[in-house]
Design a protein around this motif. Structure first.
Motif, PDB file in Angstrom:
ATOM      1  N   LYS A 113       0.833  -1.199   0.000  1.00  0.00           N
ATOM      2  CA  LYS A 113       0.000   0.000   0.000  1.00  0.00           C
ATOM      3  C   LYS A 113       0.869   1.252   0.000  1.00  0.00           C
ATOM      4  O   LYS A 113       0.576   2.232  -0.685  1.00  0.00           O
ATOM      5  CB  LYS A 113      -0.942  -0.011   1.200  1.00  0.00           C
ATOM      6  N   MET A 114       1.937   1.191   0.763  1.00  0.00           N
ATOM      7  CA  MET A 114       2.852   2.323   0.819  1.00  0.00           C
ATOM      8  C   MET A 114       3.471   2.577  -0.554  1.00  0.00           C
ATOM      9  O   MET A 114       3.591   3.713  -0.997  1.00  0.00           O
ATOM     10  CB  MET A 114       3.946   1.994   1.838  1.00  0.00           C
ATOM     11  N   GLN A 115       3.863   1.484  -1.207  1.00  0.00           N
ATOM     12  CA  GLN A 115       4.474   1.640  -2.528  1.00  0.00           C
ATOM     13  C   GLN A 115       3.479   2.238  -3.520  1.00  0.00           C
ATOM     14  O   GLN A 115       3.818   3.152  -4.283  1.00  0.00           O
ATOM     15  CB  GLN A 115       4.965   0.279  -3.042  1.00  0.00           C
ATOM     16  N   ALA A 116       2.237   1.741  -3.475  1.00  0.00           N
ATOM     17  CA  ALA A 116       1.229   2.265  -4.402  1.00  0.00           C
ATOM     18  C   ALA A 116       0.949   3.735  -4.110  1.00  0.00           C
ATOM     19  O   ALA A 116       0.840   4.556  -5.025  1.00  0.00           O
ATOM     20  CB  ALA A 116      -0.055   1.446  -4.299  1.00  0.00           C
ATOM     21  N   LEU A 117       0.857   4.062  -2.828  1.00  0.00           N
ATOM     22  CA  LEU A 117       0.597   5.463  -2.459  1.00  0.00           C
ATOM     23  C   LEU A 117       1.731   6.350  -2.961  1.00  0.00           C
ATOM     24  O   LEU A 117       1.509   7.436  -3.499  1.00  0.00           O
ATOM     25  CB  LEU A 117       0.461   5.585  -0.941  1.00  0.00           C
ATOM     26  N   THR A 118       2.952   5.859  -2.794  1.00  0.00           N
ATOM     27  CA  THR A 118       4.110   6.661  -3.177  1.00  0.00           C
ATOM     28  C   THR A 118       4.185   6.840  -4.693  1.00  0.00           C
ATOM     29  O   THR A 118       4.400   7.949  -5.179  1.00  0.00           O
ATOM     30  CB  THR A 118       5.396   6.004  -2.654  1.00  0.00           C
ATOM     31  N   ILE A 119       3.994   5.754  -5.421  1.00  0.00           N
ATOM     32  CA  ILE A 119       4.054   5.882  -6.884  1.00  0.00           C
ATOM     33  C   ILE A 119       2.964   6.841  -7.370  1.00  0.00           C
ATOM     34  O   ILE A 119       3.215   7.740  -8.170  1.00  0.00           O
ATOM     35  CB  ILE A 119       3.886   4.504  -7.558  1.00  0.00           C
ATOM     36  N   GLY A 120       1.757   6.659  -6.839  1.00  0.00           N
ATOM     37  CA  GLY A 120       0.666   7.558  -7.209  1.00  0.00           C
ATOM     38  C   GLY A 120       0.991   8.995  -6.846  1.00  0.00           C
ATOM     39  O   GLY A 120       0.695   9.928  -7.592  1.00  0.00           O
TER      40      GLY A 120
END
Ligand SMILES: Nc1ncnc2c1ncn2[C@@H]1O[C@H](COP(=O)(O)OP(=O)(O)OP(=O)(O)O)[C@@H](O)[C@H]1O
Ligand SMILES: [Mg+2]
Lengths: 327, 438, 277
Positions: free
Chosen positions: A205-212
């Motif tokens: 989730k952190m990775q997705a939030l960061t990429i977004g």
């Protein structure tokens, strides 16, 4: 009322850098919400972080275009960690609450007199991207693109915006079709199931939030390079809501959706705005001022967002089966 | 539990709420009735509590306050004035950061009170601070800058006032969340509607403030019921996911915001007809603020009474606790939710009116405090009424008192800090239950 | 047989010769209701252990606690000597303790095959940077797919591989979830009512599969209400009632145990205790 103008002006938006900026932010939300189920109601803040970091890196720290870009990416990553760490272990609405709160707070922070020397306070910053425009390889002149005359500067900025969109969309396409993307889709549906299979859902989730968020920061940078300014008022909650609307128009769990959605959205939006202003001009909306007439499309946008979520959650490009995101 | 079975009877379900609002209307009339006869005296613009930049001080001559003196500030192409009150205190709002000069209009000084020409040109620097204290060396004595303790008392009082208002609008968010699990991002617009409607009725249509306020409360309460009936209930029936419902609420918020902009224009509306400065010791306040605090306390007490003493209130808490169980015991959840919307919107309208009276209002008033409302509900515990009240008081207090140390345009940021810290340390909030985190 | 599993007298909470999981004073209350209150429990390695008990006995809650999905009020437990109290659920799964859920968690918006692939734990393509470069993970992915297809065949789901899991029946979802858990090559697989709703014709083949797991050295702990099945495949039975372990032993002995009959009859008299009575 000049019908030709009403019809042709919005078309400029079709491939303008501004549209590209919003599309980038919407792509970011697609990564977060469409593929992972995260509610980011503060994409404007990621865009603002990107825009301010780039401008400050460019104007005051003299990092140059590439250095400033890297600086913006680092800042957006840091911002995403600040928002994600407290919320991503909790129910989805906490992220929504914290992101919308952070987005308003960040904007206020940027307008504060205290940070004036760095942010320009309420006035914002200008001359952003001068260093970047020096790299423009397009010879000076007026270029005719689909009947629209553009200066070499505009062309360079539009090209920058849309090539960023293409790169980000390709990255997203690869990511979402990989096993990593499969895990995200699993999390979107049932986080506990993924945990039981040994997946570190918090990290995903952190990775997705960061990429977004980084895509959002790119959007902010494209926006500020195009206008050569960074203005705090641009990054209000409306900015975020606009991104959501064009995302859901195209389809949240798609990569092409936000792109097509963005193009359609701005053309329709501006067409409506010009049409209403024109109607007001010839006295068809007698009880309204020009300003009031041009605000109607925002009401329409809000209602459209509601109707899309309720009646067409997969958007116009999404796969109905895959988009019944519940939670 | 068996007594809860009867709450679904349609005949009486709105009666307790109507009683609640009747009580509020009486409170409004009693309090405003007492002050409506008094005339406004201010020839200078009264202090706006939400102003970002201000100059203040106290004129003392020979240990006696100098009352009724006029202070002027000029600079940045702007000038403003303020009148000292019974304790010699003045406060003047400045429009933006910058350098100003403050001086006393010597014609307004009482006989015998003197100031030298150079002493009457005080530089004010509103770049490095937002709230500058000015000292005027008067005759034999000297004026005093506000002491820390006095500053603290003053801000704490404002914090209490602000926190109380925040509590009644946050309760709406909290009650709706408690019964439906839905965080309403369009709640700020209910506050705005309350403020702007009252402005429209009382200022544009010249209705007496009391009638305007009462009509506003009724209309906004109706708007709450209607909103639930035509938007949120059908969405619950469709079993739209909570995430999607939240997105619908941001679309709704945006539509409303621009509707308000079209209907009321973007300018700031001044509702504060007959504001009078009142001073107790270090506390400088207004009659409106005091009335507002009393009304907030009455509203909070009424809600507490409703939730703990009435049948419908108890049923509401049962639904918040465990909707499935409550439903199994025969409570009609949908009618409870209707009542909750009625109460949430009605009390939020009260908050909106009080907000408008004290801080002025525009189409973004509610949107701007949405952050504070969510911070308050999260800090107190989402879905618990008592927790929300405590959370709102804390947030109100911190936001105001922090102005002592940080610039006033950044005090809202403290709410975000509290929000994030709460989620890190105790995500269920002060009084929340752990299970709610889901 | 019994003395190959237990050490000393067979009684609730008795020691095992070779335990894989040891729990001590694990308790959890909901409000005033003590859902789990286990003083001591050992699960024998390489055996099939059944956890039985009337509805509401606390079996699912115990599963949740042991796998980190719920936090106990008190208690410690370790898996192969490794302390697991307070360890995040995903780490528990990676250590080799994989569970299924009573209420199935088949991911209905993914295909059946994708569900299966998610069960694998060693896919380098699940790392964000590696996922960008297909050659890094393509080979592993192919192996995982092959393994998934084999398992699906075993579970009679191979014809559904390309369908969305939403299209599966309740029983098929149970099967998918069990197969998916096995994709992770667990050392201890914890199945919460794996056969509920599964077609009896398929049950036999699955029971054989579970026995096959044992032959490969996997430890199985499962919750089941069907006593015929418990008798049929389990080596050891643990009985829970009102949160406590009330009896343990080989299946034949346990079902004659008065405490067990009491627990079941106390809870619901019509329960079928297999061929005991
Ligand atoms: N989240 C919860 N909140 C409150 N009580 C709970 C919760 N989960 C379980 N319980 C209670 O704990 C007790 C044990 O429940 P559990 O689900 O563990 O039983 P079980 O043995 O798995 O039953 P079954 O055979 O029906 O699946 C029950 O009384 C149940 O009501
Ligand atoms: Mg169970």
């Amino acid at each position: 009322m000049d019908l030709v103008q009403i019809l042709s002006l919005p078309l400029i938006q079709f491939f303008s850098a501004t549209t590209a900026a919003y599309v980038l932010c919407a792509l970011g939300i697609a990564m977060q919400f469409g593929f992972t189920g995260l509610l980011n109601f503060g994409q404007a803040a990621f865009a603002a972080v990107g825009a301010y970091a780039y401008a400050i890196g460019d104007l005051f720290l003299h990092f140059g275009p590439i250095g400033s870009l890297a600086f913006a990416v680092i800042c957006a990553t840091g911002f995403s960690f600040v928002l994600g760490i407290p919320t991503l272990r909790l129910r989805a609405d906490y992220l929504a609450i914290v992101t919308i709160a952070a987005s308003e707070t960040f904007r206020l922070l940027m307008t504060s007199g205290q940070l004036g020397p760095w942010t320009g306070g309420t006035e914002g910053l200008d001359s952003v991207g001068n260093a970047y425009y020096k790299m423009n390889p397009i010879p000076q002149g007026i270029y005719n693109v689909l009947g629209i005359p553009l200066t070499e500067k505009q062309l360079w900025s539009d090209l920058t915006g849309w090539s960023t969109v293409v790169v980000c969309a390709l990255i997203m396409l690869v990511l979402t079709r990989s096993p990593w993307g499969r895990a995200l889709k699993g999390i979107r549906e049932d986080e506990d199931a993924l945990k039981s299979l040994g997946k570190n859902t918090f990290a995903y989730k952190m990775q997705a939030l960061t990429i977004g968020g980084i895509f959002g920061a790119f959007g902010g940078i494209v926006f500020s390079i195009d206008s050569q300014t960074v203005q705090p008022t641009v990054f209000g909650t409306n900015f975020t809501f606009m991104c959501w609307t064009l995302l859901l128009l195209g389809g949240a769990a798609t990569v092409l959706g936000p792109i097509a959605g963005g193009m359609v959205f701005f053309v329709v939006f501006l067409f409506l705005q010009h049409l209403l202003q024109g109607l007001q001009g010839v006295g068809i909306l007698p009880f309204m001022t020009q300003d009031q007439a041009s605000q109607i499309p925002f009401v329409v946008m809000g209602v459209t967002l509601m109707l899309l979520v309720i009646f067409k959650p997969q958007g116009f490009f999404g796969n109905k089966k895959e988009t019944q995101i519940n939670g | 539990m068996s007594q809860l079975l009867k709450v679904a009877r349609p005949g009486n379900r709105f009666i307790p709420s109507l009683v609640l609002f009747a009580m509020l209307a009486v409170a409004f009339s009693a309090l405003f009735g007492a002050t409506s006869a008094q005339a406004a005296t201010a020839e200078c613009k009264p202090h706006d509590v939400s102003a970002a930049f201000m100059v203040e001080g106290t004129l003392i001559d020979n240990d006696k306050p100098v009352v009724g003196a006029k202070i002027l500030i000029t600079g940045e192409g702007f000038n403003a004035c303020g009148i000292t009150d019974d304790s010699g205190y003045f406060i003047i709002d400045a429009p933006k950061a910058g350098k100003y000069v403050a001086s006393i209009d010597t014609t307004t000084l009482p006989a015998g009170v003197k100031i030298s020409t150079e002493g009457n040109q005080q530089a004010v620097d509103l770049i490095s601070t937002n709230d500058q204290s000015v000292l005027f060396p008067l005759g034999a004595g000297a004026s005093t800058a506000t002491s820390f303790l006095d500053q603290l008392t003053g801000y704490a009082f404002q914090g209490l006032n602000f926190g109380l208002m925040l509590a009644i609008c946050s309760l709406g968010v909290s009650l709706i969340f408690g019964t439906t699990g839905f965080s309403n991002f369009a709640h700020g617009e209910t506050v705005t509607l309350g403020a702007l409607l009252t402005w429209f009725l009382s200022v544009a249509l010249h209705w007496p403030i009391l009638i305007a306020a009462a009509v506003t409360i009724v209309l906004v309460a109706g708007y709450g019921i209607g909103q639930n009936k035509y938007i949120w209930r059908p969405l619950r029936k469709r079993r739209l996911g909570l995430n999607q419902t939240m997105i619908v609420s941001i679309g709704f918020a945006m539509a409303l915001r621009y509707l308000f902009l079209i209907l009321f224009n973007g300018d700031t509306k001044d509702l504060s007809g007959n504001t009078q400065q009142i001073t107790f010791g270090a506390i400088h306040t207004t009659n409106i603020a005091l009335i507002s605090m009393v009304i907030c306390v009455i509203t909070l007490a009424a809600i507490a009474f409703f939730l703990t003493r009435t049948r419908i209130g108890k049923a509401t808490r049962a639904v918040s606790d465990n909707a499935a169980l409550a439903s199994a015991t025969g409570i009609d959840i949908e009618s409870i939710i209707s009542i909750v919307w009625l109460i949430a919107a009605g009390t939020t309208a009260v908050a909106g009116i009080l907000f408008g009276l004290q801080y002025q209002a525009n189409y973004l008033t509610g949107a701007n405090i949405l952050l504070l409302m969510f911070a308050a509900t999260t800090l107190g515990g989402l879905g618990t009424a008592m927790g929300t009240t405590v959370g709102a008081l804390v947030i109100g207090m911190v936001v105001q008192v922090s102005a002592i140390w940080i610039p006033t345009d950044l005090t809202f940021a403290t709410a975000l800090v509290i929000l994030i810290l709460t989620l890190l340390v105790r995500p269920q909030g002060i009084l929340g239950k752990k299970q709610r985190l889901g | 047989m019994a003395d190959l599993i237990a050490k000393g007298t067979i009684e609730p909470g008795c020691q095992k010769v070779d335990p894989i999981l040891i729990a001590d004073s694990v308790s959890r209350s909901f409000g005033g209701n003590k859902a789990v209150d286990v003083a001591h429990l050992e699960i024998p390695r390489g055996k099939i252990t059944a956890l039985i008990g009337p509805n509401g006995a606390g079996k699912t809650t115990l599963f949740n606690l042991l796998t980190g999905f719920d936090k106990p009020d008190t208690g410690t437990w370790n898996f192969e000597g490794r302390n697991l109290a307070g360890v995040a659920p995903y780490k528990v799964a990676r250590i080799g303790m994989i569970r299924t859920f009573q209420l199935t968690k088949a991911l209905s918006l993914l295909t059946v095959l994708d569900n299966m692939r998610l069960g694998a734990q060693t896919n380098p393509g699940e790392k964000i940077f590696a996922s960008l470069i297909r050659p890094i993970w393509a080979k592993q992915e192919a192996e995982i797919t092959e393994r998934a297809e084999t398992l699906l065949k075993r579970f009679k789901l191979d014809t559904k591989a390309a369908d969305y899991a939403a299209a599966l029946s309740g029983g098929q979802r149970k099967l998918l979830e069990m197969a998916r858990a096995l994709m992770g090559n667990p050392k201890l697989v914890m199945l919460d009512e794996p056969m509920a709703g599964v077609n009896p014709a398929l049950t036999q083949s699955l029971l054989d599969h579970i026995k096959g797991l044992k032959a490969n050295g996997t430890t199985v702990l499962f919750v089941e209400h069907d006593m015929h099945m418990v008798r049929h495949i389990s080596d050891w039975v643990v009985v829970m009632a009102e949160g406590k372990i009330v009896a343990e032993g080989p299946p034949a002995d346990v079902m004659k145990n008065p405490a067990v009959i009491d627990a079941y009859l106390g809870a619901h008299a019509d329960s079928d205790l297999g061929d005991v009575r």
